[in-house]
Motif scaffolding. Sequence first.
Motif, PDB file in Angstrom:
ATOM      1  N   VAL A  70       0.831  -1.212   0.000  1.00 25.59           N
ATOM      2  CA  VAL A  70       0.000   0.000   0.000  1.00 25.59           C
ATOM      3  C   VAL A  70       0.863   1.259   0.000  1.00 25.59           C
ATOM      4  CG1 VAL A  70      -1.713   1.294   1.327  1.00 25.59           C
ATOM      5  CG2 VAL A  70      -1.885  -1.185   1.167  1.00 25.59           C
ATOM      6  N   ALA A  71       1.953   1.247   0.773  1.00 23.24           N
ATOM      7  CA  ALA A  71       2.773   2.452   0.936  1.00 23.24           C
ATOM      8  C   ALA A  71       3.800   2.651  -0.169  1.00 23.24           C
ATOM      9  CB  ALA A  71       3.487   2.395   2.290  1.00 23.24           C
ATOM     10  N   TRP A  72       4.163   1.576  -0.895  1.00 25.81           N
ATOM     11  CA  TRP A  72       5.271   1.674  -1.837  1.00 25.81           C
ATOM     12  C   TRP A  72       5.094   2.740  -2.923  1.00 25.81           C
ATOM     13  CZ3 TRP A  72      10.067   0.967  -1.542  1.00 25.81           C
ATOM     14  CH2 TRP A  72      10.865   0.916  -2.691  1.00 25.81           C
ATOM     15  N   PRO A  73       3.903   2.923  -3.497  1.00 24.98           N
ATOM     16  CA  PRO A  73       3.768   4.000  -4.494  1.00 24.98           C
ATOM     17  C   PRO A  73       4.149   5.371  -3.952  1.00 24.98           C
ATOM     18  CG  PRO A  73       1.888   2.521  -4.618  1.00 24.98           C
ATOM     19  CD  PRO A  73       2.665   2.121  -3.397  1.00 24.98           C
ATOM     20  N   ALA A  74       3.956   5.582  -2.650  1.00 29.45           N
ATOM     21  CA  ALA A  74       4.365   6.851  -2.042  1.00 29.45           C
ATOM     22  C   ALA A  74       5.835   6.837  -1.643  1.00 29.45           C
ATOM     23  CB  ALA A  74       3.494   7.151  -0.819  1.00 29.45           C
ATOM     24  N   PHE A  94      12.518   7.714  -2.365  1.00 30.21           N
ATOM     25  CA  PHE A  94      13.822   7.061  -2.317  1.00 30.21           C
ATOM     26  C   PHE A  94      14.465   6.949  -3.690  1.00 30.21           C
ATOM     27  CE2 PHE A  94      11.833   5.346   1.574  1.00 30.21           C
ATOM     28  CZ  PHE A  94      12.820   5.700   2.495  1.00 30.21           C
ATOM     29  N   GLY A  95      13.744   7.369  -4.747  1.00 30.43           N
ATOM     30  CA  GLY A  95      14.281   7.252  -6.102  1.00 30.43           C
ATOM     31  C   GLY A  95      14.547   5.817  -6.486  1.00 30.43           C
ATOM     32  N   ALA A  96      13.672   4.904  -6.042  1.00 32.78           N
ATOM     33  CA  ALA A  96      13.884   3.475  -6.245  1.00 32.78           C
ATOM     34  C   ALA A  96      13.119   2.968  -7.459  1.00 32.78           C
ATOM     35  CB  ALA A  96      13.437   2.703  -5.007  1.00 32.78           C
ATOM     36  N   ARG A  97      13.542   1.812  -7.947  1.00 29.38           N
ATOM     37  CA  ARG A  97      12.813   1.157  -9.027  1.00 29.38           C
ATOM     38  C   ARG A  97      11.567   0.501  -8.462  1.00 29.38           C
ATOM     39  NH1 ARG A  97      17.229  -2.704 -11.658  1.00 29.38           N
ATOM     40  NH2 ARG A  97      15.276  -3.814 -12.052  1.00 29.38           N
ATOM     41  N   LEU A  98      10.606   0.222  -9.343  1.00 24.92           N
ATOM     42  CA  LEU A  98       9.350  -0.382  -8.925  1.00 24.92           C
ATOM     43  C   LEU A  98       9.580  -1.745  -8.266  1.00 24.92           C
ATOM     44  CD1 LEU A  98       6.224  -0.257  -8.944  1.00 24.92           C
ATOM     45  CD2 LEU A  98       6.301  -1.425 -11.169  1.00 24.92           C
ATOM     46  N   ASP A  99      10.504  -2.533  -8.833  1.00 25.15           N
ATOM     47  CA  ASP A  99      10.694  -3.885  -8.321  1.00 25.15           C
ATOM     48  C   ASP A  99      11.516  -3.950  -7.030  1.00 25.15           C
ATOM     49  OD1 ASP A  99      13.131  -3.191  -9.348  1.00 25.15           O
ATOM     50  OD2 ASP A  99      13.312  -4.896 -10.702  1.00 25.15           O
ATOM     51  N   THR A 100      11.953  -2.782  -6.522  1.00 23.39           N
ATOM     52  CA  THR A 100      12.680  -2.774  -5.250  1.00 23.39           C
ATOM     53  C   THR A 100      11.794  -3.254  -4.110  1.00 23.39           C
ATOM     54  OG1 THR A 100      13.998  -0.903  -6.041  1.00 23.39           O
ATOM     55  CG2 THR A 100      14.064  -1.354  -3.685  1.00 23.39           C
ATOM     56  N   ALA A 101      10.494  -3.005  -4.224  1.00 21.46           N
ATOM     57  CA  ALA A 101       9.559  -3.502  -3.207  1.00 21.46           C
ATOM     58  C   ALA A 101       9.641  -5.024  -3.106  1.00 21.46           C
ATOM     59  CB  ALA A 101       8.133  -3.066  -3.532  1.00 21.46           C
ATOM     60  N   VAL A 130      12.320  -6.796  -3.532  1.00 23.80           N
ATOM     61  CA  VAL A 130      13.535  -7.113  -2.775  1.00 23.80           C
ATOM     62  C   VAL A 130      13.242  -7.020  -1.279  1.00 23.80           C
ATOM     63  CG1 VAL A 130      15.906  -6.412  -2.281  1.00 23.80           C
ATOM     64  CG2 VAL A 130      15.024  -6.320  -4.629  1.00 23.80           C
ATOM     65  N   LEU A 131      12.572  -5.950  -0.868  1.00 23.92           N
ATOM     66  CA  LEU A 131      12.220  -5.794   0.547  1.00 23.92           C
ATOM     67  C   LEU A 131      11.311  -6.925   1.010  1.00 23.92           C
ATOM     68  CD1 LEU A 131      11.550  -1.938   0.609  1.00 23.92           C
ATOM     69  CD2 LEU A 131      13.490  -3.141   1.624  1.00 23.92           C
ATOM     70  N   PHE A 132      10.367  -7.279   0.161  1.00 22.49           N
ATOM     71  CA  PHE A 132       9.449  -8.372   0.493  1.00 22.49           C
ATOM     72  C   PHE A 132      10.208  -9.681   0.685  1.00 22.49           C
ATOM     73  CE2 PHE A 132       6.716 -11.900  -0.875  1.00 22.49           C
ATOM     74  CZ  PHE A 132       5.665 -11.759   0.020  1.00 22.49           C
ATOM     75  N   MET A 133      11.197  -9.934  -0.177  1.00 21.93           N
ATOM     76  CA  MET A 133      11.974 -11.164  -0.082  1.00 21.93           C
ATOM     77  C   MET A 133      12.820 -11.185   1.200  1.00 21.93           C
ATOM     78  SD  MET A 133      11.419 -13.185  -2.722  1.00 21.93           S
ATOM     79  CE  MET A 133      12.873 -14.159  -3.062  1.00 21.93           C
ATOM     80  N   VAL A 134      13.346 -10.031   1.605  1.00 31.90           N
ATOM     81  CA  VAL A 134      14.117  -9.959   2.847  1.00 31.90           C
ATOM     82  C   VAL A 134      13.227 -10.273   4.042  1.00 31.90           C
ATOM     83  CG1 VAL A 134      15.427  -8.438   4.385  1.00 31.90           C
ATOM     84  CG2 VAL A 134      15.800  -8.328   1.918  1.00 31.90           C
ATOM     85  N   ILE A 135      12.033  -9.670   4.052  1.00 34.17           N
ATOM     86  CA  ILE A 135      11.080  -9.935   5.135  1.00 34.17           C
ATOM     87  C   ILE A 135      10.703 -11.414   5.158  1.00 34.17           C
ATOM     88  CG2 ILE A 135       8.755  -9.442   5.998  1.00 34.17           C
ATOM     89  CD1 ILE A 135       9.050  -6.631   4.736  1.00 34.17           C
ATOM     90  N   ALA A 136      10.370 -11.950   3.988  1.00 33.00           N
ATOM     91  CA  ALA A 136       9.974 -13.351   3.906  1.00 33.00           C
ATOM     92  C   ALA A 136      11.110 -14.281   4.301  1.00 33.00           C
ATOM     93  CB  ALA A 136       9.502 -13.673   2.491  1.00 33.00           C
ATOM     94  N   GLY A 137      12.333 -13.945   3.906  1.00 32.05           N
ATOM     95  CA  GLY A 137      13.481 -14.767   4.268  1.00 32.05           C
ATOM     96  C   GLY A 137      13.671 -14.828   5.781  1.00 32.05           C
TER      97      GLY A 137
END
Length: 406
Positions: free
Chosen positions: A25-29, A34-41, A43-50
């Motif tokens: 929900v928050a990633w579009p904002a 952060f000037g990040a790419r769309l798929d960076t979310a 990466v964060l999701f994978m870290v949390i899941a890991g």
Amino acid sequence: MATFFLILIYLAFISLGLPDSLLGVAWPAMQPEFGARLDTAGVLFMVIAGGTIISSLSSGIIIGKLGTGKVTFISVLMTAAALLGFSYAPSLFWLVICAIPLGLGAGSVDAALNNYVATHYKAHHMSWLHCFWGVGATLGPIIMAQFISDQNAWRSGYFAIAGIQFALVIILFFSLPLWNKVGNRSNNVSNEAMDDTNTHVNESVKNTRPLKIKGVKLALIAFLFYCGVEATMGLWGSSFLVNVKQLPVEVAARWVSLYYGGITVGRLITGFVTLKVNNKILIRGGQMIALAGALCLLLPLAPVFSLVGFILVGLGLAPIFPSMLHETPARFGKEHSQTIMGYQMAFAYTGATFLPPLFGFIASHSTIKLFPLVIVIFVIAMLFGSEKLNQFLRKKPLSNVKSSVS
């Protein structure tokens, strides 16, 4: 006392659900800041899941040493601190750092509380417990959306939810003495008259590897593909409806929300049904309903049948997960249930983490039209693991440690 702990566990599961859908929900904002790419979310999701998978796998050892109460307290404290870190993170690097305790905290508390309820309470409480997770997962985006709509303040959204988590941390801290008396019974075979027997059992449990226990691998298959179905439906369902069924984006979003509504309401209803129907029937019935819903998506029918399919899959999935969790002590014995619960949660998170992206990779190199077929395959794989386990348990009841270990 039992009622107090049940309320406490329900509150803990609401808090467990609160952060689960915040990032999406928050990633579009967050992304432009952060000037990040769309798929960076991702990466964060994978870290949390890991982190969640790792803590789930090690939960049996950790809970055995610290007890359910302390693990719950420490885990919620970790998630609260991580969410607070998200609200102040100055860069992507710090988001990744904060994602680690967020995942580690979620896995241990999930396994600990699931096993505690499976061991100490009847099946309807397990269904309602996961219904309360749905309450948290629904409230999180609502709270975040409120702050984002007010000057795009996603940081304030994370701060507010961290505050809710810290409030629960305080409650858990003051309840620790009570947990020490009651909450850790699942980690001890508590009868002074059986000290010698318990020493033998605990030593046997210590030396037993969960994957060596007959039937565990079949249970893990069921958990892997259950979460594969649930997460794949949620991630790719809207894309299927828009690109294949030619529905408008907003209509597709509403139909997918009805799928989640089916899971939440279904679990509320399941709690009452468990008073009359056992877990085995609920699991099998839910799988058959989910398969019927998947077939509605697969067959070349009018778009309205896709709506029926989404609702049926949601309703079918509703009783499966909590019922399988509640069956763990009955299937494998209380002395093994905590460790096996951790493995089951780890495989569940693995299915939710890797199977949806796997389908996305396949679809990107072929077509999204494969979505219903993949859902059918996942449901059949889940049904296979579950029914093979039932068949094994009918032939050879797991009455003691020796009979369950190969």
